[in-house]
Design a protein around this motif. Structure first.
Motif, short mmCIF file in Angstrom:
data_model
loop_
_atom_site.label_atom_id
_atom_site.label_comp_id
_atom_site.label_asym_id
_atom_site.label_seq_id
_atom_site.Cartn_x
_atom_site.Cartn_y
_atom_site.Cartn_z
N UNK A 288 0.81 -1.11 -0.29
CA UNK A 288 -0.18 -0.03 -0.11
C UNK A 288 1.11 1.20 -0.10
N UNK A 289 2.40 0.41 0.48
CA UNK A 289 3.09 2.51 0.11
C UNK A 289 4.55 2.18 -0.23
N UNK A 290 4.93 2.83 -0.73
CA UNK A 290 6.57 3.18 -1.32
C UNK A 290 7.51 4.13 -0.35
N UNK A 291 8.59 3.89 -0.13
CA UNK A 291 9.77 4.62 1.45
C UNK A 291 10.87 4.54 0.31
N UNK A 292 11.35 5.62 0.88
CA UNK A 292 12.82 5.18 0.10
C UNK A 292 13.70 6.35 1.23
N UNK A 293 14.92 5.69 1.75
CA UNK A 293 15.66 6.26 2.86
C UNK A 293 16.83 6.12 3.17
N UNK A 294 17.94 7.25 3.18
CA UNK A 294 19.54 7.50 2.96
C UNK A 294 20.07 7.40 3.98
N UNK A 295 20.98 5.95 3.95
CA UNK A 295 21.65 5.78 5.28
C UNK A 295 23.83 6.39 4.62
N UNK A 296 24.07 6.87 4.88
CA UNK A 296 25.74 7.20 5.16
C UNK A 296 26.36 5.50 4.78
N UNK A 297 27.86 5.42 3.86
CA UNK A 297 28.81 4.59 4.83
C UNK A 297 29.68 4.90 4.14
N UNK A 298 30.97 3.53 3.87
CA UNK A 298 31.62 3.26 3.51
C UNK A 298 32.14 1.75 2.16
N UNK A 299 32.57 2.43 1.32
CA UNK A 299 32.18 1.31 0.53
C UNK A 299 33.73 0.19 1.42
N UNK A 300 33.47 -0.73 1.52
CA UNK A 300 34.55 -1.51 2.22
C UNK A 300 34.82 -2.85 1.95
N UNK A 301 34.18 -3.28 0.52
CA UNK A 301 34.74 -4.72 -0.32
C UNK A 301 33.98 -4.98 -1.39
N UNK A 302 35.48 -5.60 -2.76
CA UNK A 302 34.98 -5.83 -3.74
C UNK A 302 34.34 -7.17 -3.98
N UNK A 303 33.78 -7.34 -5.19
CA UNK A 303 34.00 -9.07 -5.26
C UNK A 303 33.25 -8.48 -6.50
N UNK A 304 33.22 -10.14 -7.32
CA UNK A 304 32.96 -10.26 -9.01
C UNK A 304 31.72 -9.70 -9.48
N UNK A 305 30.47 -9.74 -8.45
CA UNK A 305 28.94 -9.41 -8.96
C UNK A 305 28.72 -7.99 -7.79
N UNK A 306 29.57 -6.82 -7.49
CA UNK A 306 28.97 -6.76 -5.97
C UNK A 306 29.86 -5.44 -5.74
N UNK A 307 29.67 -5.02 -4.79
CA UNK A 307 30.42 -4.45 -3.71
C UNK A 307 29.69 -4.08 -1.89
#
Length: 111
Positions: A64-83
């Motif tokens: 019944x609803x949509x919501x968006x929120x923002x978080x602060x972060x830091x890139x900590x790792x990579x692998x072949x499919x993403x981060x």
């Protein structure tokens, strides 16, 4: 693989937008592979250096609803499919949203 992470995490597919500090946001939509109170993993082909500060806008869609929120972060790792992104700051509302999501998903798996 030896699992060293302690935080409970869930598979959670939704949209997210990533903005790297000091630059324009890249408009590529990515899907979260998993999320916990410590961070999330994004499926993407974007390469962002480890230890780069960023913000992630996460979308939640309900029946019944949509919501968006923002978080602060830091890139900590990579692998072949993403981060992986470690959260560096969660406000009370964001903590509550993610905690409720993780707890709801965990309870549904036990049923």
């Amino acid at each position: 693989m030896n699992e060293r992470r302690k935080a409970r995490r869930i598979t959670f597919e939704t949209s997210a937008l990533v903005q790297v500090d000091g630059s324009e946001p890249f408009a590529a939509e990515v899907e979260t592979e998993n999320i916990s109170l410590k961070g999330l993993f994004l499926k993407t082909d974007k390469l962002i250096p480890v230890n780069t500060d960023c913000s992630v806008e996460i979308g939640l869609q309900g029946t019944t609803s949509n919501m968006r929120f923002t978080v602060e972060g830091k890139i900590c790792r990579h692998d072949p499919s993403g981060l992986g992104i470690a959260f560096t700051r969660l406000n009370v509302d964001n903590y509550t949203h993610i905690s409720n999501l993780v707890n709801l998903q965990a309870s549904q798996k036990q049923e």
